[in-house]
Design a protein around this motif. Structure first.
Motif, PDB file in Angstrom:
ATOM      1  N   ILE A  58       0.846  -1.204   0.000  1.00  0.00           N
ATOM      2  CA  ILE A  58       0.000   0.000   0.000  1.00  0.00           C
ATOM      3  C   ILE A  58       0.880   1.252   0.000  1.00  0.00           C
ATOM      4  O   ILE A  58       0.648   2.191  -0.770  1.00  0.00           O
ATOM      5  N   LYS A 102      -6.596   0.522  -1.044  1.00  0.00           N
ATOM      6  CA  LYS A 102      -6.826   0.904   0.359  1.00  0.00           C
ATOM      7  C   LYS A 102      -8.105   0.240   0.882  1.00  0.00           C
ATOM      8  O   LYS A 102      -8.149  -0.227   2.026  1.00  0.00           O
ATOM      9  N   GLN A 105      -7.626  -3.391   1.952  1.00  0.00           N
ATOM     10  CA  GLN A 105      -6.670  -3.617   3.040  1.00  0.00           C
ATOM     11  C   GLN A 105      -7.301  -4.262   4.234  1.00  0.00           C
ATOM     12  O   GLN A 105      -8.349  -4.078   4.658  1.00  0.00           O
TER      13      GLN A 105
END
Length: 105
Positions: A58, A102, A105
């Motif tokens: 990320i 994101k 995640q």
């Protein structure tokens, strides 16, 4: 939260480093080299700090996206490059990909 601030700053310093490349291509050797070394040096240091708390995949994706988008915008507004519809569309794809990473995640 501090890790995310460091990550955003890292991306901004990547843009500074890329500006150094542009200066070098325009025969501004000393200031271009100074900007390149400082920008990438600080940017990678901040990326390292951010990656201590943010997953590396990320962190690097965000770092690269900020650099890509920021460098494109600097090219358009400072170096008078053209943006165009297709180029702008692909930048939107980059932004969407980062948001998607994101969210996963």
């Amino acid at each position: 939260m501090l890790a995310w601030a460091a990550l955003v700053a890292a991306g901004v310093f990547e843009v500074v480093g890329v500006q150094g490349f542009q200066m070098l291509t325009r025969s501004r050797i000393v200031p271009g080299l100074a900007r390149l070394v400082a920008g990438f040096g600080i940017g990678l240091t901040l990326l390292h700090m951010a990656a201590q708390q943010i997953p590396l995949g990320i962190a690097y994706a965000v770092f690269s996206a900020i650099g890509t988008i920021g460098s494109t915008l600097v090219g358009v507004f400072v170096w008078h490059e053209t943006l165009g519809l297709r180029r702008g569309g692909w930048l939107c794809v980059v932004i969407g990909a980062i948001i998607g990473l994101k969210l996963c995640q």
